[in-house]
Design an enzyme around this catalytic site. Structure first.
Site, PDB file in Angstrom:
ATOM      1  N   GLN A 130      42.698  40.131  37.497  1.00 39.28           N
ATOM      2  CA  GLN A 130      42.268  39.292  36.550  1.00 39.28           C
ATOM      3  C   GLN A 130      42.115  40.063  35.335  1.00 39.28           C
ATOM      4  OE1 GLN A 130      38.832  36.712  38.191  1.00 39.28           O
ATOM      5  NE2 GLN A 130      37.635  37.876  36.500  1.00 39.28           N
ATOM      6  N   GLY A 131      42.697  39.447  34.406  1.00 39.11           N
ATOM      7  CA  GLY A 131      42.393  39.974  32.780  1.00 39.11           C
ATOM      8  C   GLY A 131      41.539  39.321  31.938  1.00 39.11           C
ATOM      9  N   SER A 133      37.786  40.675  31.383  1.00 37.28           N
ATOM     10  CA  SER A 133      36.986  41.824  30.491  1.00 37.28           C
ATOM     11  C   SER A 133      37.621  42.430  29.587  1.00 37.28           C
ATOM     12  CB  SER A 133      36.033  42.500  31.614  1.00 37.28           C
ATOM     13  OG  SER A 133      35.434  41.768  32.337  1.00 37.28           O
ATOM     14  N   GLU A 248      35.044  31.612  44.000  1.00 36.96           N
ATOM     15  CA  GLU A 248      34.428  32.315  45.176  1.00 36.96           C
ATOM     16  C   GLU A 248      33.034  32.371  45.642  1.00 36.96           C
ATOM     17  OE1 GLU A 248      33.032  36.512  43.836  1.00 36.96           O
ATOM     18  OE2 GLU A 248      34.689  36.080  42.073  1.00 36.96           O
ATOM     19  N   GLU A 378      21.044  40.758  33.717  1.00 40.88           N
ATOM     20  CA  GLU A 378      20.228  40.063  32.607  1.00 40.88           C
ATOM     21  C   GLU A 378      20.758  38.741  32.356  1.00 40.88           C
ATOM     22  OE1 GLU A 378      19.594  44.347  32.635  1.00 40.88           O
ATOM     23  OE2 GLU A 378      21.573  43.132  32.847  1.00 40.88           O
TER      24      GLU A 378
END
Length: 401
Positions: A130-131, A133, A248, A378
């Site tokens: 997965q690209g 972040s 997921e 957060e």
């Protein structure tokens, strides 16, 4: 390829079937075999376990009915996840993105040609990463800066991604890029399916404090991606990415909370081994932890039930994730305290294990991943406050270079 299920939609009959299959097929002594090993052996063992699960129909219960093992109800999927946790089977870390993020995204958003191209390959063992972040865009995907410039029938990509799980072994990448920076940040994102062997793609594993190299950085230097590998329309990447992240939701947390529950005997065993089973302070801490683990399991079960009933609300998943992250931290910290000085030593970690392997230094450090990955604590609190409780949103000033 056909799966062997004969239970006809009966969850309890399925439970007995899956439990019996796992007793026969979970690799014996896999934890010892995967302790302190290199990535090559880990990849081989993951491929072997993946092949077994696919043939049995237990790797893809969340896929649609036309695929092997697919068409399961959420209740049946939950049974499979619970039994996998009970059996302490290896986690399919290498194929997780392929089975969930990639498959569900292509099924929902992909063209017929993309489905024909990619879904059979996943069942054959193609690895995806997965690209999303980036160094300055982790939980805040709207801040993605990796650029994609359209030139004829290709996009030319330049930029960097980070914290991509096992990207060094991936065949394909789910890539979120910025195609427009003139409007709202979310509106300028586009979603691509990248061949990792394309010229200009460089992958560098990240050495972690745990000694693992599970994550990688990916660099893009004038990488050309065909227009046919775009998912959805240009500028629709934000919506597609939300579907990816939701793929997921629920079931993974059911498995992880159950793994923690079934790992509680390890803590009791360590207390007996170290002769501290009667220590009042440690017994009190264990007594406080057990209901917290039960509560995390109950929250995951309740969330999945709401999904089954169609009553899921925005923020429900965040409650479960936040509870799991906090309970996992307490779980691993208590393990360290009971282990004493031994719990401070660095030990070889177990590849393919869960978050509570019994290697307490590794587990404790790894528990911080769940306070960050998939949205930090957060972020989860903000989602709960704003979307579930209806509190005012925090002011945001979007700045794009």
């Amino acid at each position: 390829m056909t799966h062997t299920t004969t239970t006809g939609g009966n969850p309890e009959a399925l439970r007995a079937e899956v439990r019996a299959w796992l007793q026969q097929n979970v690799p014996p002594g896999w934890r010892a075999a995967q302790t302190g090993t290199g990535q090559d052996m880990f990849v081989r063992s993951q491929r072997d376990w993946f092949t077994k699960l696919v043939k049995a129909g237990y790797a893809t219960p969340h896929w649609s009915a036309e695929w092997p093992g697919g068409g399961r109800s959420l209740a049946e999927q939950k049974v499979i996840y619970e039994e996998v946790a009970r059996a302490d089977a290896p986690r399919l870390i290498l194929f997780f993105v392929a089975l969930y993020h990639a498959a569900c995204t292509v099924m929902e958003w992909g063209s017929e040609a993309q489905k024909r191209q990619h879904l059979p390959g996943i069942l054959e063992g193609r690895v995806w990463c997965q690209g999303f972040s980036e160094p300055n865009a982790g939980s805040d995907l709207a801040s993605v800066r990796t650029r994609a410039e359209r030139r004829g029938d290709v996009y030319v990509i330049n930029g960097q991604k980070t914290w991509s799980t096992l990207a060094q072994f991936a065949d394909r990448c789910l890539l979120l890029v910025r195609t427009d920076g003139s409007g709202a940040p979310q509106a300028g994102l586009t979603y691509l399916l990248l061949d990792m062997k394309t010229k200009g793609v460089t992958v560098r594993p990240i050495a972690q404090i745990t000694g693992d190299d599970e994550f990688s950085e990916i660099f893009f230097d004038d990488v050309e991606v065909p227009l046919s590998d775009r998912v959805g329309e240009e500028g629709q990447g934000w919506a597609v990415a939300q579907s990816t992240l939701a793929s997921e939701r629920g079931l993974t947390l059911v498995e992880l909370t159950q793994r923690m529950r079934y790992s509680l005997p390890r803590i009791a065993a360590i207390m007996r081994e170290r002769g501290v089973a009667d220590d009042p302070a440690l017994r009190r801490e264990l007594g406080r932890l057990i209901p917290k683990v039960d509560a995390a399991c109950a929250l995951a079960d309740r969330y999945l039930l709401k999904r089954i009933e169609g009553t899921e609300a925005a923020g429900d998943a965040s409650i479960v994730k936040l509870a799991y992250a906090r309970t996992l931290r307490e779980f691993t910290l208590l393990g360290q305290r009971i282990a004493g000085l031994q719990g401070q030593y660095r030990e070889d970690f177990i590849r393919g294990g869960g978050m509570e392997t019994g290697n307490w230094p590794f587990d404790f450090m790894n528990s911080y991943n769940w306070s960050i990955a998939g949205g930090s604590d957060e972020i989860q609190r903000n989602i709960i406050a704003e979307r579930l409780l209806g509190m005012p949103r925090e002011p945001k000033n979007w700045v794009l270079a």
